[in-house]
Enzyme design. Structure first.
Site, PDB file in Angstrom:
ATOM      1  N   HIS A 203     -78.230  -3.019  10.542  1.00 50.11           N
ATOM      2  CA  HIS A 203     -78.982  -1.755  10.534  1.00 50.11           C
ATOM      3  C   HIS A 203     -80.322  -1.834  11.243  1.00 50.11           C
ATOM      4  O   HIS A 203     -80.905  -0.804  11.562  1.00 50.11           O
ATOM      5  CB  HIS A 203     -79.228  -1.291   9.091  1.00 50.11           C
ATOM      6  CG  HIS A 203     -80.317  -2.044   8.390  1.00 50.11           C
ATOM      7  ND1 HIS A 203     -80.105  -3.283   7.813  1.00 50.11           N
ATOM      8  CD2 HIS A 203     -81.625  -1.750   8.193  1.00 50.11           C
ATOM      9  CE1 HIS A 203     -81.242  -3.704   7.289  1.00 50.11           C
ATOM     10  NE2 HIS A 203     -82.180  -2.810   7.502  1.00 50.11           N
ATOM     11  N   ARG A 204     -80.842  -3.012  11.533  1.00 53.58           N
ATOM     12  CA  ARG A 204     -82.202  -3.112  12.082  1.00 53.58           C
ATOM     13  C   ARG A 204     -82.267  -2.583  13.510  1.00 53.58           C
ATOM     14  O   ARG A 204     -81.374  -2.824  14.311  1.00 53.58           O
ATOM     15  CB  ARG A 204     -82.708  -4.545  12.017  1.00 53.58           C
ATOM     16  CG  ARG A 204     -83.037  -4.984  10.606  1.00 53.58           C
ATOM     17  CD  ARG A 204     -83.852  -6.250  10.559  1.00 53.58           C
ATOM     18  NE  ARG A 204     -84.180  -6.570   9.183  1.00 53.58           N
ATOM     19  CZ  ARG A 204     -85.277  -6.175   8.549  1.00 53.58           C
ATOM     20  NH1 ARG A 204     -86.166  -5.445   9.203  1.00 53.58           N
ATOM     21  NH2 ARG A 204     -85.491  -6.501   7.300  1.00 53.58           N
TER      22      ARG A 204
END
Length: 350
Positions: A203-204
């Protein structure tokens, strides 16, 4: 005494739950939810199942640019603090909500309590790193999860009211592990067999927003023949679709909707290995004694790197595959406390 706790993301509510349970035995606590992360799982059932106190204020600010989001939080939190007049403001971790809560309190001369203080990735390109540093430097009480975190603060000349109390996330995992065993049916729902799949989370922004990085990660997944389960973050799905990448080309990949906390604990504990870029998931894997492959160049949780319990690989395809294939037999040490961090925090204010 009166505490106001400022939270903005689901992991923060989970960390705050054991502290709130202890805090409310002796003190008054109000919770502000900024709304930084919208999560459809953040409904009444989420709070009821995990025994988490419901927010007293919901600001509903939602996603925006870092500056706009933080500014809106500052304005609304300040108004609440002026009306409520708390003795302390309590913040967790490294989100924009953490920064807004700590700055609002500091400017009103209300003592700031930072839980999960002292973490450093030493990468200021990460917004989380900026939030951590600034929050630590305006905090009056700094509760650290590890000796490394204490040393990081010492290196920055922060030594007053610094405590290594262990990790409140470990408290939360220990409390909720039994709930997960009793309530989660996620393996049966998705036809999974324990220790026969890899668990993925990505998700980063430094991974999802750079096409070369997400392509490299997906190309690595293509060469892992075993079943892979990916509770995909909506933003990650959107970015992948926008880039024209096709998850259907990855064999044996089970893309599922985001899952609740109890289901996530279950998926983590039964995985062969966890492949993630999440700081929290790295630690949960360590608590569950499941090897972890971290798709980042740095980690705040350097203790997990010992004996290959956690292996840093960045986004390099070959490094990812080598770490996945590597036989590891980690020694899991008691480095995050004994599961009583929450009571130690509250005892500080007796």
């Amino acid at each position: 005494m009166k505490f106001i706790t400022v939270l903005g993301a689901r992991p923060q509510f989970i960390k705050a739950a054991p502290v709130s349970r202890e805090l409310r035995k002796r003190h008054e606590e109000l919770i502000i939810h900024t709304g930084q992360h919208y999560d459809k799982n953040m409904s009444d059932i989420f709070f009821d199942e995990l025994h988490i106190p419901k927010p007293d204020y919901h600001l509903g600010i939602g996603s925006s640019s870092h500056g706009k989001q933080t500014g809106e939080m500052l304005s609304q939190i300040e108004e609440i603090l002026l009306n409520e007049g708390p003795d302390y403001v309590l913040v967790y971790g490294d989100t924009n909500s953490t920064l807004a809560g700590s700055l609002s309190a500091a400017k009103l001369h209300i003592p700031v309590v930072h839980v999960e203080a002292g973490l450093r990735s030493f990468n200021k390109k990460m917004p989380e790193e900026i939030n951590r540093i600034m929050t630590d430097h305006v905090s009056d009480y700094l509760f650290c999860p590890t000796d490394t975190a204490v040393q990081n603060l010492t290196n920055e000349s922060i030594t007053d009211h610094v405590y290594n109390i262990g990790d409140v996330m470990y408290d939360a995992v220990e409390y909720n592990r039994k709930l997960a065993e009793d309530k989660s049916d996620v393996l049966n729902v998705h036809g999974l067999t324990s220790k026969e799949y890899y668990l993925i989370t990505v998700h980063r922004a430094e991974n999802t927003d750079v096409k070369e990085n997400i392509e490299e990660i997906l190309n690595a997944f293509k060469e892992i023949p075993e079943p892979k389960v990916w509770p995909i973050h909506p933003r990650t799905r959107h970015v992948i679709e926008k880039l024209g990448l096709n998850l259907d080309e990855i064999p044996n990949l089970h893309v599922i909707e985001p899952v609740g906390y109890l289901d996530m604990l279950t998926l983590e504990s039964h995985a062969i290995k966890v492949l993630t870029d999440s700081g929290g998931v790295q630690k949960e894997a360590y608590f569950m004694k499941v090897p972890c492959v971290t798709m980042r160049e740095q980690t705040e949780w350097v203790e997990t790197l010992e004996s290959d319990a956690n292996i840093l690989v960045g986004t390099d395809k070959e490094k990812i595959l080598n770490a996945v294939k590597k036989d590891v037999y980690p020694e899991y040490k008691t480095i995050f406390g004994d599961g009583d961090a929450s009571s130690k925090i509250v005892a500080t204010f007796e």
